[in-house]
Design a protein around this motif. Sequence first.
Motif, short mmCIF file in Angstrom:
data_model
loop_
_atom_site.label_atom_id
_atom_site.label_comp_id
_atom_site.label_asym_id
_atom_site.label_seq_id
_atom_site.Cartn_x
_atom_site.Cartn_y
_atom_site.Cartn_z
N MET A 1 10.04 7.02 7.30
CA MET A 1 8.62 7.02 7.65
C MET A 1 8.48 6.77 9.15
N ASN A 2 8.66 7.87 9.90
CA ASN A 2 8.75 7.76 11.36
C ASN A 2 7.39 7.91 12.04
N GLU A 3 6.44 7.10 11.65
CA GLU A 3 5.14 7.09 12.30
C GLU A 3 4.60 5.67 12.35
N LYS A 4 3.83 5.39 13.39
CA LYS A 4 3.24 4.06 13.53
C LYS A 4 2.16 3.84 12.48
N ARG A 5 2.13 2.62 11.96
CA ARG A 5 1.10 2.22 11.01
C ARG A 5 0.58 0.85 11.41
N TRP B 1 4.78 -12.97 7.85
CA TRP B 1 4.33 -12.15 6.72
C TRP B 1 3.25 -11.19 7.20
N ILE B 2 3.43 -9.90 6.88
CA ILE B 2 2.42 -8.90 7.23
C ILE B 2 2.04 -8.10 5.98
N LYS B 3 0.88 -7.46 6.05
CA LYS B 3 0.46 -6.58 4.96
C LYS B 3 0.48 -5.14 5.46
N GLN B 4 1.31 -4.32 4.81
CA GLN B 4 1.39 -2.91 5.14
C GLN B 4 1.88 -2.18 3.88
N PRO B 5 0.96 -1.79 2.99
CA PRO B 5 1.32 -1.28 1.67
C PRO B 5 2.26 -0.07 1.67
N GLU B 6 2.08 0.87 2.61
CA GLU B 6 2.94 2.06 2.61
C GLU B 6 4.39 1.70 2.90
N ILE B 7 4.60 0.83 3.87
CA ILE B 7 5.97 0.43 4.22
C ILE B 7 6.56 -0.44 3.11
N ALA B 8 5.78 -1.38 2.60
CA ALA B 8 6.27 -2.25 1.52
C ALA B 8 6.65 -1.44 0.29
N GLY B 9 5.90 -0.39 0.02
CA GLY B 9 6.17 0.42 -1.16
C GLY B 9 7.45 1.23 -1.07
N ALA B 10 7.90 1.50 0.15
CA ALA B 10 9.08 2.34 0.34
C ALA B 10 10.32 1.55 0.74
N GLU C 1 12.00 -9.82 3.00
CA GLU C 1 11.48 -9.89 1.63
C GLU C 1 10.33 -8.92 1.48
N VAL C 2 10.13 -8.40 0.27
CA VAL C 2 9.08 -7.42 0.01
C VAL C 2 8.31 -7.83 -1.24
N ASN C 3 7.00 -7.78 -1.15
CA ASN C 3 6.15 -7.90 -2.34
C ASN C 3 5.43 -6.57 -2.49
N THR C 4 6.03 -5.67 -3.28
CA THR C 4 5.49 -4.32 -3.40
C THR C 4 4.09 -4.31 -4.00
N ALA C 5 3.86 -5.15 -4.99
CA ALA C 5 2.56 -5.17 -5.68
C ALA C 5 1.42 -5.50 -4.73
N LYS C 6 1.68 -6.43 -3.81
CA LYS C 6 0.64 -6.84 -2.86
C LYS C 6 0.70 -6.07 -1.53
N GLY C 7 1.78 -5.32 -1.32
CA GLY C 7 1.93 -4.60 -0.06
C GLY C 7 2.34 -5.49 1.09
N HIS C 8 3.04 -6.59 0.77
CA HIS C 8 3.41 -7.57 1.79
C HIS C 8 4.88 -7.43 2.18
N MET D 1 6.46 0.63 12.63
CA MET D 1 7.04 1.87 12.11
C MET D 1 8.16 1.52 11.14
N GLY D 2 8.20 2.22 10.01
CA GLY D 2 9.25 1.94 9.05
C GLY D 2 8.84 2.34 7.64
N PRO D 3 9.69 2.03 6.64
CA PRO D 3 11.01 1.42 6.80
C PRO D 3 12.01 2.42 7.37
N LEU D 4 12.97 1.93 8.13
CA LEU D 4 13.93 2.78 8.83
C LEU D 4 15.35 2.44 8.42
N GLY D 5 16.24 3.41 8.59
CA GLY D 5 17.66 3.20 8.34
C GLY D 5 18.03 3.29 6.88
N ASN D 6 19.32 3.21 6.64
CA ASN D 6 19.87 3.21 5.28
C ASN D 6 20.16 1.78 4.87
#
Length: 253
Positions: free
Chosen positions: A1-5, A23-32, A58-65, A92-97
């Motif tokens: 996901m190579n774009e700024k959010r 801790w930040i909230k960014q649902p698209e990045i947390a989901g991936a 750490e990731v909380n996918t349900a909350k997008g955190h 920007m992210g998530p990045l890398g393998n």
Amino acid sequence: MNEKREALVLSQGEIAKDIFDLWIKQPEIAGAARPGQFVMIYCEDNSRLLPRPISICEVNTAKGHLRLVYRIAGEGTKEFSKLVSADRIQVMGPLGNGFPLSAKKAILVGGGIGIPPMLELARQLEGEKQIVLGYRDELFLDKDLEKFGQVCIATEDGSTGTRGTVIDAIKEHHLDAEVIYACGPTPMLKALQKYAIVHNIECYLSMEERMACGIGACLACVCKSVGKDEHTNVHNKRVCKDGPVFEAREVEL
């Protein structure tokens, strides 16, 4: 996901000297996001053009955190340490393998600021987990990791756990495993690479390198590899794009 959010800052605190827990909230990045991946955070100060890479803790996918634990290493991360709840940042992210997941008996090894990515990995691995943490002196995240497996600690000054290196702690506690996952400084990774090869243990290393773009375009974070890189046709791998996680036999440390 190579774009700024845009991400919303939820909270931040200092959990050890110059180590910050954001801790930040960014649902698209947390989901991936997957264990072992990282994000690039952009500075507000226009004099600092390049974003800073920070591993995902750490990731909380349900909350997008997303939880990001980092050390102040320069002016960029010093700027991030001033962030407070309700601030907004560009990420920007998530990045890398990331790390390949399995149910094999595992040793997870984190050294210094290589400890944070071990937390999400420990949460997602299904097999038996033994966790080895290496510190210079002051501890952090050890209590979080205790929830997921036996934790063994090594400190340089011997103030807690084994006096010495993570290899010393592995030997002292007679740990064995089918796979090793590790993140930390290069001397630690080199020692684990050798240990894994000698003991015929599958091993994955997450490398720490200075990154500029985070997407493999600038070639600022290459490392030596056994095989040729398709991008450059030389014995290099791009840590940000091809890694940061590599199978131990892929790279030369």
